[in-house]
Motif scaffolding. Sequence first.
Motif, PDB file in Angstrom:
ATOM      1  N   THR A  14      13.031 -35.688  12.209  1.00  0.00           N
ATOM      2  CA  THR A  14      13.466 -34.050  12.202  1.00  0.00           C
ATOM      3  C   THR A  14      12.819 -33.201  11.865  1.00  0.00           C
ATOM      4  O   THR A  14      11.425 -32.706  12.169  1.00  0.00           O
ATOM      5  CB  THR A  14      13.367 -34.993  10.623  1.00  0.00           C
ATOM      6  OG1 THR A  14      14.354 -35.415   9.891  1.00  0.00           O
ATOM      7  CG2 THR A  14      14.260 -33.070   9.656  1.00  0.00           C
ATOM      8  N   PHE A  15      13.297 -31.750  12.715  1.00  0.00           N
ATOM      9  CA  PHE A  15      13.207 -30.901  12.752  1.00  0.00           C
ATOM     10  C   PHE A  15      13.732 -29.853  11.766  1.00  0.00           C
ATOM     11  O   PHE A  15      14.678 -29.536  11.015  1.00  0.00           O
ATOM     12  CB  PHE A  15      13.688 -30.590  13.950  1.00  0.00           C
ATOM     13  CG  PHE A  15      12.714 -28.896  14.536  1.00  0.00           C
ATOM     14  CD1 PHE A  15      12.300 -28.732  15.433  1.00  0.00           C
ATOM     15  CD2 PHE A  15      13.038 -27.250  13.532  1.00  0.00           C
ATOM     16  CE1 PHE A  15      11.468 -27.210  16.334  1.00  0.00           C
ATOM     17  CE2 PHE A  15      12.840 -26.305  14.085  1.00  0.00           C
ATOM     18  CZ  PHE A  15      11.870 -26.355  15.789  1.00  0.00           C
ATOM     19  N   THR A  16      12.632 -28.836  11.138  1.00  0.00           N
ATOM     20  CA  THR A  16      12.984 -28.732   9.886  1.00  0.00           C
ATOM     21  C   THR A  16      12.350 -27.226   9.989  1.00  0.00           C
ATOM     22  O   THR A  16      12.379 -27.170  10.653  1.00  0.00           O
ATOM     23  CB  THR A  16      11.813 -29.367   8.849  1.00  0.00           C
ATOM     24  OG1 THR A  16      12.386 -30.422   8.520  1.00  0.00           O
ATOM     25  CG2 THR A  16      12.344 -28.324   7.339  1.00  0.00           C
ATOM     26  N   VAL A  17      13.611 -26.255   9.277  1.00  0.00           N
ATOM     27  CA  VAL A  17      13.414 -24.768   9.245  1.00  0.00           C
ATOM     28  C   VAL A  17      13.708 -24.828   8.093  1.00  0.00           C
ATOM     29  O   VAL A  17      14.290 -24.812   6.718  1.00  0.00           O
ATOM     30  CB  VAL A  17      14.872 -24.401   9.522  1.00  0.00           C
ATOM     31  CG1 VAL A  17      15.391 -23.025  10.332  1.00  0.00           C
ATOM     32  CG2 VAL A  17      15.058 -25.033  11.771  1.00  0.00           C
ATOM     33  N   LEU A  18      12.087 -23.713   7.602  1.00  0.00           N
ATOM     34  CA  LEU A  18      12.364 -23.338   5.825  1.00  0.00           C
ATOM     35  C   LEU A  18      12.456 -21.389   6.424  1.00  0.00           C
ATOM     36  O   LEU A  18      12.070 -20.727   7.069  1.00  0.00           O
ATOM     37  CB  LEU A  18      11.319 -23.253   5.583  1.00  0.00           C
ATOM     38  CG  LEU A  18       9.924 -24.658   5.889  1.00  0.00           C
ATOM     39  CD1 LEU A  18       8.444 -24.022   5.631  1.00  0.00           C
ATOM     40  CD2 LEU A  18      11.021 -25.401   5.472  1.00  0.00           C
ATOM     41  N   ARG A  19      13.412 -21.159   5.003  1.00  0.00           N
ATOM     42  CA  ARG A  19      14.454 -19.633   5.196  1.00  0.00           C
ATOM     43  C   ARG A  19      14.448 -19.240   4.000  1.00  0.00           C
ATOM     44  O   ARG A  19      15.301 -20.241   2.967  1.00  0.00           O
ATOM     45  CB  ARG A  19      15.240 -19.587   5.675  1.00  0.00           C
ATOM     46  CG  ARG A  19      16.591 -18.719   5.999  1.00  0.00           C
ATOM     47  CD  ARG A  19      17.434 -18.546   7.151  1.00  0.00           C
ATOM     48  NE  ARG A  19      17.325 -16.743   7.281  1.00  0.00           N
ATOM     49  CZ  ARG A  19      18.727 -16.167   7.179  1.00  0.00           C
ATOM     50  NH1 ARG A  19      18.767 -17.009   6.231  1.00  0.00           N
ATOM     51  NH2 ARG A  19      18.557 -14.910   7.267  1.00  0.00           N
TER      52      ARG A  19
ATOM     53  N   ALA B  64      11.884 -20.820  -0.194  1.00  0.00           N
ATOM     54  CA  ALA B  64      10.756 -20.719  -0.193  1.00  0.00           C
ATOM     55  C   ALA B  64      10.567 -19.285   0.446  1.00  0.00           C
ATOM     56  O   ALA B  64      10.814 -19.357   0.950  1.00  0.00           O
ATOM     57  CB  ALA B  64       9.510 -22.033   0.913  1.00  0.00           C
ATOM     58  N   THR B  65       9.196 -18.268   0.113  1.00  0.00           N
ATOM     59  CA  THR B  65       9.444 -17.342   0.458  1.00  0.00           C
ATOM     60  C   THR B  65       8.778 -17.262   1.592  1.00  0.00           C
ATOM     61  O   THR B  65       8.269 -18.139   2.254  1.00  0.00           O
ATOM     62  CB  THR B  65       9.072 -16.511  -0.904  1.00  0.00           C
ATOM     63  OG1 THR B  65       7.648 -16.558  -1.004  1.00  0.00           O
ATOM     64  CG2 THR B  65       9.202 -16.300  -2.224  1.00  0.00           C
TER      65      THR B  65
ATOM     66  N   ALA C 168       5.037 -19.427   5.263  1.00  0.00           N
ATOM     67  CA  ALA C 168       3.580 -19.650   6.204  1.00  0.00           C
ATOM     68  C   ALA C 168       2.832 -20.458   5.679  1.00  0.00           C
ATOM     69  O   ALA C 168       2.682 -20.965   6.761  1.00  0.00           O
ATOM     70  CB  ALA C 168       3.870 -18.071   6.334  1.00  0.00           C
ATOM     71  N   ASN C 169       2.444 -20.758   4.359  1.00  0.00           N
ATOM     72  CA  ASN C 169       1.000 -20.848   4.233  1.00  0.00           C
ATOM     73  C   ASN C 169       1.564 -22.671   4.040  1.00  0.00           C
ATOM     74  O   ASN C 169       0.892 -23.275   4.538  1.00  0.00           O
ATOM     75  CB  ASN C 169       0.726 -20.880   2.861  1.00  0.00           C
ATOM     76  CG  ASN C 169       0.360 -19.213   2.958  1.00  0.00           C
ATOM     77  OD1 ASN C 169      -0.783 -19.160   3.587  1.00  0.00           O
ATOM     78  ND2 ASN C 169       0.530 -18.792   1.552  1.00  0.00           N
ATOM     79  N   ARG C 170       2.485 -22.680   4.263  1.00  0.00           N
ATOM     80  CA  ARG C 170       3.316 -24.293   4.032  1.00  0.00           C
ATOM     81  C   ARG C 170       3.206 -25.043   5.794  1.00  0.00           C
ATOM     82  O   ARG C 170       2.186 -26.217   5.775  1.00  0.00           O
ATOM     83  CB  ARG C 170       4.217 -24.519   3.816  1.00  0.00           C
ATOM     84  CG  ARG C 170       4.795 -24.650   2.031  1.00  0.00           C
ATOM     85  CD  ARG C 170       5.981 -25.015   1.677  1.00  0.00           C
ATOM     86  NE  ARG C 170       6.970 -25.780   1.958  1.00  0.00           N
ATOM     87  CZ  ARG C 170       8.268 -26.487   2.139  1.00  0.00           C
ATOM     88  NH1 ARG C 170       8.647 -25.378   1.187  1.00  0.00           N
ATOM     89  NH2 ARG C 170       8.495 -27.513   2.748  1.00  0.00           N
ATOM     90  N   VAL C 171       3.229 -23.953   6.471  1.00  0.00           N
ATOM     91  CA  VAL C 171       3.652 -24.656   8.268  1.00  0.00           C
ATOM     92  C   VAL C 171       2.008 -24.652   8.192  1.00  0.00           C
ATOM     93  O   VAL C 171       1.411 -25.709   9.552  1.00  0.00           O
ATOM     94  CB  VAL C 171       5.012 -23.624   9.309  1.00  0.00           C
ATOM     95  CG1 VAL C 171       5.526 -24.544   8.815  1.00  0.00           C
ATOM     96  CG2 VAL C 171       3.980 -22.565   9.651  1.00  0.00           C
TER      97      VAL C 171
END
Length: 580
Positions: free
Chosen positions: A64-69, A287-288, A293-296
């Motif tokens: 699964t490829f996730t995009v956080l925006r 997510a801000t 960014a901190n998560r990845v």
Amino acid sequence: MRPRVAFAASGAVALVAALSACPANTGGNPAVDSGRQPTGVLATDPKDSTGPAPEVAGARRGGTFTVLRETPLSHLDPQRTYSFAGLMAVPLIARSLTTWKDDGAGNLMLVGDLAETPGRDVNDDCRVWEFTVKDGVRFEDGRPVTAREIAYGIARSFDPDLAGGPTYLQEWLADTPQYDTAWDFKANRTSLPPGLTTPDGRTLRFEFARPRCDLPFAASLPATAPLPPDRDTGVNLGNAPFSSGPYQVTRFRAGIEIVMERNEHWDAATDPVRHQYPDRFVWSFGATPDAAANRVIADSGADQSALSWDYVPASLVARVAGDAALRSRTLLSPTPSANQLVINNERVTDLRVRQALNYAIDREGLVKVLGGPHVAVPMTTLMPPATIGHRAYDGYPAGPNGDPEKARELLGGQRPELVLGAADSSVEQQVATQLKGNLERAGFVITIRNIPDDAKFDEIKKRGNPWDLYLSSWAADWPSGASILPVLYDGRAIRATGNSNESYFDDPTINAEFDRILALPPSEQGPHWAQLDERIMREHAPVVPLYVDVAYLVHGSKAGGAFVSSVFGYPSLVNAHVEP
């Protein structure tokens, strides 16, 4: 590094052959290739438009490829898609007549996607075009895609209820910006707009009143995605789009999450650019930019195969750029997004005042305010370097920090009082304050008037608005001056509201040049747009070019294959995969 010379491959028409300078990276921090120019070719060999796309080294199927925006996609209706995120997401689920082969380094080839080639100029005058639809392209329910579903998709873009997408095809077919009054989609749902026909199930034909030489490029936008009439749910289509691409939407939770899983009827043999590596894509919203960014960066659990969609925020740029361990997990690229201080030419009518504005700006200081060279690169031209055929020049050479003395000389003792309209967002307020300081040291008197951030886009597009200056930006729909200069500076298109010509600039001789260049074959247009760019700035100075956005993104250790689109400046996911 030595300049790289681009050349046209066999079976392609070169749009430009350009030199691209690669800056040396001698320190610990990565350097952006800010002088890179795209090189383009228009494929003429049908083999370039066939699939499968070349395999990506090291890629595998699964995961699964996730995009956080931070902010959600408003919808996934191809005919209404015009945001950067939408333009990158929709190709996963919808195919268009043409598309770009893109290596992420500026080397582009326009190829057929649904069509066998990027189109045929029937009479060599750009007025009549035909596209032959490929065999083997299917919707998510297995039925074949034909010219009729593609034509229906284009026809529905005439519906004013479905506004928001590009309007090139509608305006060209109707031969007027008021396309929705020229042809009423709701009253003619079983027919097609004038100039659009399907002689048979595999042939789509466009006939225009005047030359439209850029049609193959406009056809690469999602507005040409196919749709069967019986699957048209109008304004609700974006919540449950009907797929013709390698993935289909299986879950749409508005504002929270979109899940895309494999479309079993997609045939890689028909697709020259896409892959189907991940089992699914998950778009996760909320997510801000700092949090994402901190998560990845932390690289834990599902975030190992996640991409932080929003650019690295200024608060984290130094940390990310200075960490050598993150180097392989960042994407850094110039973009085609050009930012200007727009001058309302109907209010600021004195050319010398507009020229003085150009001399007054401290671009180096502005870039520092924005977050440094990983965020922005100064520019002095109307077209950004990411435009095919771009030529660098500085019509008002003021050095990196501006020339207030030259500005005061042009003003001749005047102290023009100007109103700068600025969105009430934190970033734009910082930029407006910086520009106010630049302009006031050059002799201007500047009053900043705030505009609600969510209303600014519409307000500055209203003719007769109450501001002399305002910040704006533009990214071309394809990397040609044709989708920049006429769109932004053709005065004949000015109307009461909804103006892309936000400077309200109108000059008959420049308008005539637009017509002349647009009638040229795309392969010949580049140098002419570059010359006109410089002429507009030197003779009229309708805006102050400020800077080009830089794309700087970070991803997890298992999120592979993403690259920054040379066309749109945001991550392309056609090669995305999950690494073991």
